[in-house]
Motif scaffolding. Structure first.
Motif, PDB file in Angstrom:
ATOM      1  N   ILE A   1     -12.943  -2.430   6.383  1.00  0.00           N
ATOM      2  CA  ILE A   1     -13.673  -1.188   6.672  1.00  0.00           C
ATOM      3  C   ILE A   1     -12.914   0.059   6.224  1.00  0.00           C
ATOM      4  CG2 ILE A   1     -14.982  -2.222   8.568  1.00  0.00           C
ATOM      5  CD1 ILE A   1     -13.033  -0.722  10.502  1.00  0.00           C
ATOM      6  N   ARG A   2     -11.855  -0.132   5.423  1.00  0.00           N
ATOM      7  CA  ARG A   2     -11.113   1.031   4.927  1.00  0.00           C
ATOM      8  C   ARG A   2     -11.931   1.779   3.875  1.00  0.00           C
ATOM      9  NH1 ARG A   2      -6.300  -0.907   2.292  1.00  0.00           N
ATOM     10  NH2 ARG A   2      -7.675  -2.617   1.739  1.00  0.00           N
ATOM     11  N   ASP A   3     -11.457   2.937   3.474  1.00  0.00           N
ATOM     12  CA  ASP A   3     -12.197   3.741   2.499  1.00  0.00           C
ATOM     13  C   ASP A   3     -12.197   3.067   1.129  1.00  0.00           C
ATOM     14  OD1 ASP A   3     -10.206   5.283   0.516  1.00  0.00           O
ATOM     15  OD2 ASP A   3      -9.236   5.010   2.462  1.00  0.00           O
ATOM     16  N   PRO A   4     -13.160   3.435   0.249  1.00  0.00           N
ATOM     17  CA  PRO A   4     -13.306   2.762  -1.048  1.00  0.00           C
ATOM     18  C   PRO A   4     -12.044   2.794  -1.905  1.00  0.00           C
ATOM     19  CG  PRO A   4     -15.184   4.190  -0.640  1.00  0.00           C
ATOM     20  CD  PRO A   4     -14.199   4.435   0.470  1.00  0.00           C
ATOM     21  N   LEU A   5     -11.324   3.905  -1.920  1.00  0.00           N
ATOM     22  CA  LEU A   5     -10.130   4.008  -2.756  1.00  0.00           C
ATOM     23  C   LEU A   5      -9.036   3.060  -2.266  1.00  0.00           C
ATOM     24  CD1 LEU A   5      -8.721   5.343  -5.145  1.00  0.00           C
ATOM     25  CD2 LEU A   5      -7.905   7.111  -3.581  1.00  0.00           C
ATOM     26  N   SER A   6      -8.807   3.042  -0.972  1.00  0.00           N
ATOM     27  CA  SER A   6      -7.788   2.140  -0.412  1.00  0.00           C
ATOM     28  C   SER A   6      -8.135   0.687  -0.718  1.00  0.00           C
ATOM     29  CB  SER A   6      -7.685   2.328   1.104  1.00  0.00           C
ATOM     30  OG  SER A   6      -7.234   3.631   1.395  1.00  0.00           O
ATOM     31  N   PHE A   7      -9.410   0.350  -0.553  1.00  0.00           N
ATOM     32  CA  PHE A   7      -9.854  -1.019  -0.831  1.00  0.00           C
ATOM     33  C   PHE A   7      -9.629  -1.362  -2.301  1.00  0.00           C
ATOM     34  CE2 PHE A   7     -13.028  -4.232  -1.970  1.00  0.00           C
ATOM     35  CZ  PHE A   7     -12.770  -5.199  -1.010  1.00  0.00           C
ATOM     36  N   ALA A   8      -9.958  -0.425  -3.185  1.00  0.00           N
ATOM     37  CA  ALA A   8      -9.800  -0.655  -4.627  1.00  0.00           C
ATOM     38  C   ALA A   8      -8.339  -0.842  -5.004  1.00  0.00           C
ATOM     39  CB  ALA A   8     -10.407   0.503  -5.419  1.00  0.00           C
ATOM     40  N   GLN A   9      -7.452  -0.139  -4.312  1.00  0.00           N
ATOM     41  CA  GLN A   9      -6.021  -0.218  -4.622  1.00  0.00           C
ATOM     42  C   GLN A   9      -5.404  -1.522  -4.143  1.00  0.00           C
ATOM     43  OE1 GLN A   9      -4.708   3.468  -2.861  1.00  0.00           O
ATOM     44  NE2 GLN A   9      -4.906   4.576  -4.794  1.00  0.00           N
ATOM     45  N   GLY A  10      -6.003  -2.151  -3.161  1.00  0.00           N
ATOM     46  CA  GLY A  10      -5.490  -3.432  -2.689  1.00  0.00           C
ATOM     47  C   GLY A  10      -6.244  -3.922  -1.473  1.00  0.00           C
ATOM     48  N   HIS A  11      -6.564  -5.217  -1.468  1.00  0.00           N
ATOM     49  CA  HIS A  11      -7.242  -5.823  -0.324  1.00  0.00           C
ATOM     50  C   HIS A  11      -6.920  -7.315  -0.277  1.00  0.00           C
ATOM     51  CE1 HIS A  11     -10.059  -5.812  -3.764  1.00  0.00           C
ATOM     52  NE2 HIS A  11     -10.260  -7.063  -3.407  1.00  0.00           N
ATOM     53  N   ILE A  12      -7.240  -7.931   0.839  1.00  0.00           N
ATOM     54  CA  ILE A  12      -7.020  -9.367   0.987  1.00  0.00           C
ATOM     55  C   ILE A  12      -8.038 -10.080   0.099  1.00  0.00           C
ATOM     56  CG2 ILE A  12      -6.987 -11.302   2.606  1.00  0.00           C
ATOM     57  CD1 ILE A  12      -6.407  -9.217   4.833  1.00  0.00           C
ATOM     58  N   PRO A  13      -7.589 -11.025  -0.745  1.00  0.00           N
ATOM     59  CA  PRO A  13      -8.544 -11.741  -1.602  1.00  0.00           C
ATOM     60  C   PRO A  13      -9.696 -12.316  -0.775  1.00  0.00           C
ATOM     61  CG  PRO A  13      -6.294 -12.322  -2.180  1.00  0.00           C
ATOM     62  CD  PRO A  13      -6.212 -11.473  -0.935  1.00  0.00           C
ATOM     63  N   ALA A  14     -10.896 -12.286  -1.347  1.00  0.00           N
ATOM     64  CA  ALA A  14     -12.120 -12.802  -0.707  1.00  0.00           C
ATOM     65  C   ALA A  14     -12.690 -11.851   0.342  1.00  0.00           C
ATOM     66  CB  ALA A  14     -11.922 -14.196  -0.117  1.00  0.00           C
ATOM     67  N   SER A  15     -12.056 -10.691   0.544  1.00  0.00           N
ATOM     68  CA  SER A  15     -12.640  -9.751   1.492  1.00  0.00           C
ATOM     69  C   SER A  15     -13.648  -8.874   0.781  1.00  0.00           C
ATOM     70  CB  SER A  15     -11.563  -8.893   2.166  1.00  0.00           C
ATOM     71  OG  SER A  15     -10.896  -8.080   1.226  1.00  0.00           O
ATOM     72  N   ARG A  16     -14.570  -8.349   1.557  1.00  0.00           N
ATOM     73  CA  ARG A  16     -15.541  -7.418   1.006  1.00  0.00           C
ATOM     74  C   ARG A  16     -15.518  -6.148   1.819  1.00  0.00           C
ATOM     75  NH1 ARG A  16     -21.520  -9.749   2.338  1.00  0.00           N
ATOM     76  NH2 ARG A  16     -22.174  -7.589   2.156  1.00  0.00           N
ATOM     77  N   ARG A  17     -15.755  -5.028   1.155  1.00  0.00           N
ATOM     78  CA  ARG A  17     -15.754  -3.751   1.841  1.00  0.00           C
ATOM     79  C   ARG A  17     -17.041  -3.603   2.609  1.00  0.00           C
ATOM     80  NH1 ARG A  17     -17.142   1.110   0.843  1.00  0.00           N
ATOM     81  NH2 ARG A  17     -16.226   2.491   2.348  1.00  0.00           N
ATOM     82  N   LEU A  18     -16.924  -3.155   3.837  1.00  0.00           N
ATOM     83  CA  LEU A  18     -18.098  -2.976   4.680  1.00  0.00           C
ATOM     84  C   LEU A  18     -18.153  -1.526   5.127  1.00  0.00           C
ATOM     85  CD1 LEU A  18     -20.309  -4.892   5.791  1.00  0.00           C
ATOM     86  CD2 LEU A  18     -19.014  -4.980   7.920  1.00  0.00           C
ATOM     87  N   ASP A  19     -19.312  -0.897   4.960  1.00  0.00           N
ATOM     88  CA  ASP A  19     -19.492   0.473   5.440  1.00  0.00           C
ATOM     89  C   ASP A  19     -20.900   0.600   6.017  1.00  0.00           C
ATOM     90  OD1 ASP A  19     -21.237   0.707   3.263  1.00  0.00           O
ATOM     91  OD2 ASP A  19     -19.789   1.821   2.047  1.00  0.00           O
TER      92      ASP A  19
ATOM     93  N   VAL B   1      -2.385 -10.058  -2.206  1.00  0.00           N
ATOM     94  CA  VAL B   1      -3.130  -8.802  -2.222  1.00  0.00           C
ATOM     95  C   VAL B   1      -3.780  -8.700  -3.588  1.00  0.00           C
ATOM     96  CG1 VAL B   1      -2.940  -6.280  -2.211  1.00  0.00           C
ATOM     97  CG2 VAL B   1      -1.643  -7.643  -0.558  1.00  0.00           C
ATOM     98  N   GLU B   2      -5.053  -8.359  -3.590  1.00  0.00           N
ATOM     99  CA  GLU B   2      -5.819  -8.267  -4.828  1.00  0.00           C
ATOM    100  C   GLU B   2      -6.218  -6.806  -5.038  1.00  0.00           C
ATOM    101  OE1 GLU B   2      -9.968 -10.118  -4.973  1.00  0.00           O
ATOM    102  OE2 GLU B   2      -8.654 -11.758  -5.604  1.00  0.00           O
ATOM    103  N   ALA B   3      -6.138  -6.343  -6.279  1.00  0.00           N
ATOM    104  CA  ALA B   3      -6.549  -4.963  -6.554  1.00  0.00           C
ATOM    105  C   ALA B   3      -7.794  -4.959  -7.424  1.00  0.00           C
ATOM    106  CB  ALA B   3      -5.438  -4.213  -7.250  1.00  0.00           C
TER     107      ALA B   3
END
Length: 106
Positions: free
Chosen positions: A26-44, A104-106
Protein backbone atom coordinates in the motif's frame (compact mmCIF):
# COMPACT_ATOMS: atom_id res chain seq x y z
CA UNK A 1 -13.15 -10.52 11.91
CA UNK A 2 -9.72 -9.08 12.56
CA UNK A 3 -6.29 -9.22 11.04
CA UNK A 4 -3.19 -10.95 12.39
CA UNK A 5 0.42 -9.85 12.64
CA UNK A 6 2.99 -11.61 10.47
CA UNK A 7 6.74 -11.54 10.94
CA UNK A 8 9.31 -11.29 8.16
CA UNK A 9 10.67 -14.83 8.72
CA UNK A 10 7.21 -16.39 8.36
CA UNK A 11 6.47 -14.51 5.14
CA UNK A 12 9.87 -15.53 3.73
CA UNK A 13 9.12 -19.17 4.60
CA UNK A 14 5.65 -18.99 3.02
CA UNK A 15 7.07 -17.50 -0.19
CA UNK A 16 9.83 -20.13 -0.33
CA UNK A 17 7.25 -22.88 0.13
CA UNK A 18 5.16 -21.44 -2.70
CA UNK A 19 2.13 -20.80 -0.49
CA UNK A 20 -0.76 -19.36 -2.45
CA UNK A 21 -1.27 -15.93 -1.00
CA UNK A 22 -2.03 -12.40 -2.11
CA UNK A 23 0.74 -9.96 -1.29
CA UNK A 24 -0.40 -6.34 -1.44
CA UNK A 25 1.74 -3.24 -1.02
CA UNK A 26 0.00 0.00 0.00
CA UNK A 27 3.01 2.32 -0.31
CA UNK A 28 3.04 5.16 -2.82
CA UNK A 29 3.65 4.39 -6.54
CA UNK A 30 7.22 5.74 -6.59
CA UNK A 31 8.33 3.74 -3.55
CA UNK A 32 6.74 0.61 -5.01
CA UNK A 33 8.46 1.19 -8.36
CA UNK A 34 11.83 1.63 -6.66
CA UNK A 35 11.54 -1.70 -4.86
CA UNK A 36 8.98 -4.22 -3.65
CA UNK A 37 8.69 -7.83 -2.56
CA UNK A 38 8.53 -10.05 -5.68
CA UNK A 39 4.96 -11.16 -6.52
CA UNK A 40 3.44 -8.25 -4.62
CA UNK A 41 1.00 -5.89 -6.22
CA UNK A 42 0.34 -2.28 -5.38
CA UNK A 43 -3.04 -1.67 -3.84
CA UNK A 44 -4.71 1.73 -3.60
CA UNK A 45 -8.22 3.17 -3.43
CA UNK A 46 -8.61 2.77 -7.19
CA UNK A 47 -7.58 -0.88 -7.40
CA UNK A 48 -9.02 -2.27 -4.16
CA UNK A 49 -12.50 -3.13 -5.47
CA UNK A 50 -11.01 -5.15 -8.34
CA UNK A 51 -8.70 -6.88 -5.89
CA UNK A 52 -11.63 -7.82 -3.64
CA UNK A 53 -13.60 -9.11 -6.65
CA UNK A 54 -10.83 -11.43 -7.81
CA UNK A 55 -9.45 -12.63 -4.47
CA UNK A 56 -11.08 -15.72 -2.93
CA UNK A 57 -12.18 -15.06 0.66
CA UNK A 58 -10.10 -17.96 1.96
CA UNK A 59 -6.83 -16.88 0.29
CA UNK A 60 -4.38 -15.41 2.82
CA UNK A 61 -3.71 -11.72 2.18
CA UNK A 62 -0.53 -10.05 3.44
CA UNK A 63 -0.51 -6.24 3.59
CA UNK A 64 2.84 -4.45 3.31
CA UNK A 65 3.52 -0.77 4.03
CA UNK A 66 6.68 1.14 4.99
CA UNK A 67 7.15 0.09 8.61
CA UNK A 68 4.13 -2.04 9.52
CA UNK A 69 1.89 0.73 10.87
CA UNK A 70 -0.54 1.80 8.14
CA UNK A 71 -0.75 -1.81 6.97
CA UNK A 72 -2.58 -2.59 10.22
CA UNK A 73 -5.42 -0.22 9.37
CA UNK A 74 -5.58 -1.53 5.80
CA UNK A 75 -5.53 -5.14 7.01
CA UNK A 76 -8.35 -4.46 9.48
CA UNK A 77 -10.39 -2.84 6.69
CA UNK A 78 -9.77 -5.77 4.30
CA UNK A 79 -10.75 -8.25 7.00
CA UNK A 80 -13.95 -6.26 7.41
CA UNK A 81 -14.68 -6.78 3.70
CA UNK A 82 -14.97 -10.52 4.24
CA UNK A 83 -11.43 -11.77 3.64
CA UNK A 84 -10.83 -14.55 6.15
CA UNK A 85 -7.04 -14.52 6.67
CA UNK A 86 -5.53 -11.04 6.55
CA UNK A 87 -2.05 -10.28 7.86
CA UNK A 88 -0.12 -7.08 8.46
CA UNK A 89 3.63 -7.48 7.87
CA UNK A 90 5.45 -6.36 11.01
CA UNK A 91 8.38 -4.11 10.13
CA UNK A 92 6.98 -3.54 6.65
CA UNK A 93 9.00 -3.26 3.47
CA UNK A 94 11.81 -1.41 5.27
CA UNK A 95 12.51 -4.42 7.49
CA UNK A 96 12.07 -6.87 4.60
CA UNK A 97 14.63 -4.97 2.51
CA UNK A 98 17.04 -4.94 5.44
CA UNK A 99 16.82 -8.69 5.99
CA UNK A 100 16.35 -9.85 2.39
CA UNK A 101 18.11 -7.35 0.10
CA UNK A 102 18.40 -10.09 -2.51
CA UNK A 103 14.61 -10.55 -2.51
CA UNK A 104 13.58 -7.08 -3.68
CA UNK A 105 12.32 -6.40 -7.17
CA UNK A 106 12.34 -3.00 -8.87
Amino acid sequence: MNFQHLDIATLAAWLEAGEELALVDIRDPLSFAQGHIPASRRLDNDSVSGFLDETPAKRPVVVVCYHGHSSQQAAAWLAGQGLEAVYSLDGGFTEWQLRHPDRVEA
